[in-house]
Design a protein around this motif. Sequence first.
Motif, PDB file in Angstrom:
ATOM      1  N   LEU A 258       0.893  -1.052  -0.055  1.00  0.00           N
ATOM      2  CA  LEU A 258      -0.096   0.077  -0.132  1.00  0.00           C
ATOM      3  C   LEU A 258       0.852   1.195  -0.027  1.00  0.00           C
ATOM      4  CD1 LEU A 258      -3.006   1.057   0.312  1.00  0.00           C
ATOM      5  CD2 LEU A 258      -2.628   1.030   2.678  1.00  0.00           C
ATOM      6  N   ALA A 259       0.720   2.111  -0.990  1.00  0.00           N
ATOM      7  CA  ALA A 259       1.346   3.419  -1.130  1.00  0.00           C
ATOM      8  C   ALA A 259       0.728   4.494  -0.192  1.00  0.00           C
ATOM      9  CB  ALA A 259       1.608   3.891  -2.769  1.00  0.00           C
ATOM     10  N   LEU A 260       0.835   4.543   1.156  1.00  0.00           N
ATOM     11  CA  LEU A 260       0.108   5.247   2.013  1.00  0.00           C
ATOM     12  C   LEU A 260       0.834   6.677   1.913  1.00  0.00           C
ATOM     13  CD1 LEU A 260      -2.010   5.049   4.229  1.00  0.00           C
ATOM     14  CD2 LEU A 260      -0.081   4.612   5.817  1.00  0.00           C
ATOM     15  N   PRO A 261      -0.090   7.644   1.640  1.00  0.00           N
ATOM     16  CA  PRO A 261       0.366   9.033   1.677  1.00  0.00           C
ATOM     17  C   PRO A 261       0.601   9.583   3.004  1.00  0.00           C
ATOM     18  CG  PRO A 261      -1.522   9.012   0.588  1.00  0.00           C
ATOM     19  CD  PRO A 261      -1.565   7.569   1.107  1.00  0.00           C
TER      20      PRO A 261
ATOM     21  N   VAL B 209       3.477  15.334  -1.225  1.00  0.00           N
ATOM     22  CA  VAL B 209       3.188  13.977  -0.688  1.00  0.00           C
ATOM     23  C   VAL B 209       4.159  13.159  -0.798  1.00  0.00           C
ATOM     24  CG1 VAL B 209       1.296  12.294  -1.044  1.00  0.00           C
ATOM     25  CG2 VAL B 209       0.621  14.604  -1.440  1.00  0.00           C
ATOM     26  N   ARG B 210       4.486  12.415   0.522  1.00  0.00           N
ATOM     27  CA  ARG B 210       5.289  11.295   0.299  1.00  0.00           C
ATOM     28  C   ARG B 210       4.405  10.065   0.429  1.00  0.00           C
ATOM     29  NH1 ARG B 210      10.543  13.069   3.749  1.00  0.00           N
ATOM     30  NH2 ARG B 210      10.791  14.938   2.929  1.00  0.00           N
ATOM     31  N   LYS B 211       4.916   8.786  -0.074  1.00  0.00           N
ATOM     32  CA  LYS B 211       4.213   7.713   0.054  1.00  0.00           C
ATOM     33  C   LYS B 211       5.107   6.617   0.684  1.00  0.00           C
ATOM     34  CE  LYS B 211       1.041   8.887  -3.470  1.00  0.00           C
ATOM     35  NZ  LYS B 211       0.474   8.451  -4.745  1.00  0.00           N
ATOM     36  N   LEU B 212       4.368   5.914   1.537  1.00  0.00           N
ATOM     37  CA  LEU B 212       5.237   4.743   2.227  1.00  0.00           C
ATOM     38  C   LEU B 212       5.928   3.886   1.225  1.00  0.00           C
ATOM     39  CD1 LEU B 212       5.414   3.927   5.213  1.00  0.00           C
ATOM     40  CD2 LEU B 212       3.421   2.345   4.999  1.00  0.00           C
TER      41      LEU B 212
ATOM     42  N   PHE C  75       0.549  12.842   9.664  1.00  0.00           N
ATOM     43  CA  PHE C  75      -0.608  13.010   8.985  1.00  0.00           C
ATOM     44  C   PHE C  75      -0.897  11.875   7.921  1.00  0.00           C
ATOM     45  CE2 PHE C  75       0.254  17.213  10.693  1.00  0.00           C
ATOM     46  CZ  PHE C  75      -0.972  17.673  11.301  1.00  0.00           C
ATOM     47  N   LEU C  76      -1.698  11.267   7.757  1.00  0.00           N
ATOM     48  CA  LEU C  76      -2.095  10.121   6.966  1.00  0.00           C
ATOM     49  C   LEU C  76      -3.270  10.350   5.918  1.00  0.00           C
ATOM     50  CD1 LEU C  76      -1.544   7.295   9.239  1.00  0.00           C
ATOM     51  CD2 LEU C  76       0.337   8.116   7.917  1.00  0.00           C
ATOM     52  N   ASN C  77      -3.120   9.603   4.604  1.00  0.00           N
ATOM     53  CA  ASN C  77      -4.240   9.754   3.644  1.00  0.00           C
ATOM     54  C   ASN C  77      -4.368  11.187   3.123  1.00  0.00           C
ATOM     55  OD1 ASN C  77      -4.449   6.974   3.466  1.00  0.00           O
ATOM     56  ND2 ASN C  77      -5.528   6.802   5.204  1.00  0.00           N
TER      57      ASN C  77
END
Length: 119
Positions: free
Chosen positions: A42-45, A61-64, A83-85
């Motif tokens: 999952l590319a979680l922002p 935006v960074r992604k996991l 801060f997520l999503n």
Amino acid sequence: MTQPSPAATVTKTVERDTCNVQVCTRCNVCYEFDTSATKRDLALPYCVSLNGKVLEGASTVRKLGASRKITLQAEPGSRVALFLNSDVHPKFRQSPVYEVVVGAKDVHIKITEKKRAAA
């Protein structure tokens, strides 16, 4: 918030003058994600907040990534949160999550995704 006590004193020479500079130890803060309940990659922002302010360069935006970890260094007494999503966008940024206050040692937070029970 109290100021952390210095971990060491370093002597620095500038031209012909010498002065002592106190140096504080920084601790590693690691958020580790397990998203295997839905999608392992999952590319979680996300973006990171340090003492209530989003870190420089985190406005994009960074992604996991594949490591599934977000790692940074912070001084003892600092507050670190995520801060997520949709909350990564400044317009929607309201509720930081997984906030920790850094102590004298490294911090490791493991976040495991759980599926909701069917209703």
